[in-house]
Design a protein around this motif. Structure first.
Motif, mmCIF file in Angstrom:
data_model
loop_
_atom_site.group_PDB
_atom_site.id
_atom_site.type_symbol
_atom_site.label_atom_id
_atom_site.label_comp_id
_atom_site.label_asym_id
_atom_site.label_seq_id
_atom_site.Cartn_x
_atom_site.Cartn_y
_atom_site.Cartn_z
ATOM 1 N N SER A 229 -19.619 -6.541 -9.061
ATOM 2 C CA SER A 229 -18.184 -6.590 -8.852
ATOM 3 C C SER A 229 -17.880 -7.377 -7.589
ATOM 4 C CB SER A 229 -17.648 -5.162 -8.744
ATOM 5 O OG SER A 229 -16.258 -5.185 -8.676
ATOM 6 N N THR A 231 -15.674 -7.364 -5.002
ATOM 7 C CA THR A 231 -14.655 -6.459 -4.489
ATOM 8 C C THR A 231 -13.580 -7.246 -3.742
ATOM 9 O OG1 THR A 231 -16.402 -4.837 -4.216
ATOM 10 C CG2 THR A 231 -14.291 -4.347 -3.172
ATOM 11 N N ILE A 232 -12.326 -7.059 -4.174
ATOM 12 C CA ILE A 232 -11.220 -7.716 -3.482
ATOM 13 C C ILE A 232 -10.767 -6.811 -2.344
ATOM 14 C CG2 ILE A 232 -8.840 -8.569 -3.729
ATOM 15 C CD1 ILE A 232 -9.565 -9.040 -6.735
ATOM 16 N N MET B 258 -8.700 5.764 -7.799
ATOM 17 C CA MET B 258 -8.637 5.567 -6.351
ATOM 18 C C MET B 258 -9.649 6.526 -5.724
ATOM 19 S SD MET B 258 -4.473 5.349 -5.990
ATOM 20 C CE MET B 258 -4.417 4.727 -4.314
ATOM 21 N N LEU B 279 -10.371 1.375 -7.065
ATOM 22 C CA LEU B 279 -9.981 1.038 -5.691
ATOM 23 C C LEU B 279 -10.676 2.035 -4.783
ATOM 24 C CD1 LEU B 279 -8.231 -0.022 -3.294
ATOM 25 C CD2 LEU B 279 -6.392 1.451 -4.118
ATOM 26 N N ALA B 293 -16.624 -1.381 -6.364
ATOM 27 C CA ALA B 293 -15.205 -1.286 -6.725
ATOM 28 C C ALA B 293 -14.609 -2.663 -6.996
ATOM 29 C CB ALA B 293 -14.430 -0.597 -5.611
ATOM 30 N N ASP B 294 -13.468 -2.669 -7.684
ATOM 31 C CA ASP B 294 -12.738 -3.920 -7.890
ATOM 32 C C ASP B 294 -11.922 -4.265 -6.650
ATOM 33 O OD1 ASP B 294 -13.200 -4.301 -10.922
ATOM 34 O OD2 ASP B 294 -12.545 -2.222 -10.744
ATOM 35 N N TYR B 295 -11.411 -3.229 -5.986
ATOM 36 C CA TYR B 295 -10.579 -3.412 -4.807
ATOM 37 C C TYR B 295 -11.025 -2.399 -3.749
ATOM 38 C CZ TYR B 295 -7.655 -5.244 -8.585
ATOM 39 O OH TYR B 295 -7.202 -5.904 -9.694
ATOM 40 N N ALA B 296 -10.818 -2.771 -2.485
ATOM 41 C CA ALA B 296 -11.164 -1.817 -1.436
ATOM 42 C C ALA B 296 -10.223 -1.938 -0.252
ATOM 43 C CB ALA B 296 -12.602 -2.039 -0.982
#
Lengths: 255, 317
Positions: A229, A231-232, B258, B279, B293-296
């Motif tokens: 992944s 990660t954004i 989340m 997230l 994760a996709d977002y952090a």
């Protein structure tokens, strides 16, 4: 009431499971070991059943000599007796394991009388074969229900609860019974200092297991594809909140 | 006949995992047979045919009016003796694994649970999941009839119309098997559950106490989601086990997870990995949950979570 609980020694992995170079085992060089989680709760349940209804509890494992650690842990929280079925490897295939445990139970029952309740974990954390308890129960001609998250004893009968997609299913059983227990049935206690000291002194019985190989044989272990992944990063600290809420709107979660 | 699929249903409501098992069966043999237990399942024949069942074998017996692991397992065992399939597939679910283990014990056959691929040869080579999916095992399966469950999500359900001819299989069940038929049911209250919630706000050890989950509850409530937690949290007694996401807890699949102050150990990750987006909110940028994760957001959940709630309220006016 006589209660038997069957457990398995398993590694306690962190974020990643590494495999030995020959591909045949989990690399446990840097790992601690524990009792498989469902079985940790089964041990607690065995102790509680005896606390509530009197009697005696026994813990049994088929495993390497080091599984002595998991037997003594069970003793440290209140299990009365311990039995090791020693093998030269970390595990046996499920059919062979079930045959060996069935034979051992017959030996223990011939010596001290039948068990009213035999507890297994629903499945082991590592192998997850979902069958040893069922095979043992069938060989002993006793009823078994898996996934149990609640046990209520009333005389010779027992109500066992399990969760399903639709709600809760209740099974009404008469002892002797075998139950596959799931984590959540209780919150296992921690051993007391007295319990720990006492567990060092108990005698661990041994039944040397004998059983032929089953039809399922492991060839190798393979790492499953790691989820890669990108990660954004949405930011640091509370200042990232607007970016998070933008994301919630974008994903349609905040309407 | 080569492959027989045991249909999982609850009083006639089909388990979606069955359609995955049918898809898996078609990779072994294009002509797939299905087995339904109990007359409540008769209505499923059409849907099974649409998903590739050439023949639907129906078993009718009073003891099959509700689920019972022994009655179901014995029925499968008797159907296997009567129909002589080369292989039997069931769902890699609680019920599927339980029923096939019962059948395997009665037939004295090996049973391989949670399979993701099958290589049909003289000796079958099967790949199955261990550790809830974080490790794979290649194994050989030697048996006159191969019993397997199909790991959930390993195969995609798809339509593949077939005849769906119905046939009847007679079983002779010992009345004693009534002992493990469901005696009583408590239906779940309607509402969002952890397993079905579109949003889950998860808290780990870093949350610190039972009370400190309040801001997570508030955020989840605002967004129509629910709160989940890691095993460390339940072991500390901060939350009930019903909130636990993980290998020995609930497997979630929300649109967004989340994960707040959760490191992402195998035990937890296995339960969270089916989330569509993740997230992670964590002080440690190297935490497993952050890297997967996709977002952090890198930061203290105790400050970040209330800030998100405040921002939502501000935008809503």
């Amino acid at each position: 009431m006589r209660v038997l609980v069957c457990v398995k020694r398993v590694p306690a992995p962190g974020a990643r499971i590494n495999i030995t170079p020959d591909g045949l085992a989990v690399d446990t060089a840097y790992l601690a070991f524990t009792t498989s989680p469902h079985e940790e709760c089964a041990v607690e349940e065995a102790v509680q059943l005896v606390e509530r209804h009197g009697g005696e509890s026994t813990v049994l494992t088929l495993g390497p000599a080091e599984a002595d650690e998991q037997l003594r842990y069970a003793a440290s929280i209140g299990v009365n007796k311990a039995v090791l079925l020693p093998i030269d490897s970390a595990e046996w295939d499920p059919q062979r394991t079930a045959t060996a445990i069935t034979t051992a139970i017959r030996t223990l029952e011939a010596a001290d009388g039948p068990f009213d309740v035999i507890l297994f974990g629903n499945e082991s954390a590592d192998a997850g074969n979902f069958q040893v308890g069922v095979r043992v129960a069938h060989a002993l001609a006793r009823p078994i229900v898996n996934g149990i998250k609640g046990i209520e004893v009333d005389g010779d009968s027992l109500k066992a609860r399990r969760e399903s997609d639709a709600g809760v299913e209740v099974y009404a059983l008469t002892m002797p019974v075998v139950l596959g227990v799931k984590e959540g049935i209780n919150l296992p206690r921690y051993p007391t200092l007295k319990g720990r000291l006492g567990s060092k002194k108990i005698e661990v019985g041994q039944v040397v297991p004998e059983a032929v190989l089953g039809g399922q044989q492991m060839v190798s272990l393979v790492q499953s594809a790691e989820q890669v992944s990108q990660t954004i990063m949405l930011g640091n600290g509370p200042e990232a909140a607007p970016a998070v809420v933008d994301l919630l709107e974008e994903l349609g979660i905040l309407k | 006949m080569t492959v027989l699929v045991v249909v999982e249903h609850d009083r006639g409501t089909l388990s979606p995992a069955t359609l995955e098992a049918l898809a898996a069966a078609r990779t072994i043999d294009p002509v797939v047979h299905a087995l339904t237990l109990g007359s409540a399942a008769d209505i499923l024949a059409g849907e099974l045919a649409a998903h590739g069942a050439a023949v639907v074998h129906q078993v009718h017996h009073d003891l099959l009016s509700d689920f019972g692991p022994e009655a179901w397992g014995e029925s499968v065992a008797q159907a296997v003796r009567a129909l002589q399939p080369d292989s039997v597939l069931a769902c890699g679910t609680d019920r599927g694994n339980e029923v096939l283990a019962q059948a395997a014990a009665r037939l004295d056959l090996p049973f391989v649970a949670n399979v993701i691929s099958v290589d049909v040869a003289d000796v079958w080579r099967v790949t199955r999941v261990r550790w809830g999916g974080s490790l794979l095992e290649a194994c050989t399966l030697t048996a006159p009839t191969k019993l397997l469950t199909v790991s959930h999500h390993a195969f995609e359900a798809s339509e593949s119309p077939a005849a769906g001819t119905t046939a009847s299989v007679t079983v002779d069940l010992d009345p004693v098997l009534a002992r493990t038929v469901v005696a009583e049911r408590v239906e779940r209250e309607a509402g969002v559950t952890l397993a079905t919630a579109p949003l889950v706000v998860g808290g780990g050890r870093a949350v610190g106490s039972a009370e400190a989950f309040a801001p997570l509850e508030e955020l989840a409530g605002l967004l129509g989601g629910v709160v989940g937690c890691s095993r460390a949290v339940t072991n500390n007694g901060w939350r009930n086990h019903t909130d636990q996401v993980g290998q020995t807890g609930t497997r979630i699949a929300p649109d967004l997870y989340m994960a707040c102050g959760i490191s992402g150990a195998i035990q937890h990750w296995v339960g969270a990995m089916a989330s569509k987006k993740i997230l992670a909110i964590n002080t440690d940028p190297e935490a497993n949950m952050v890297t997967k994760a996709d977002y952090a957001v890198i930061g203290d959940l105790h400050k970040v979570v209330p800030a998100i709630t405040a921002e939502i309220r501000r935008r809503r006016g």
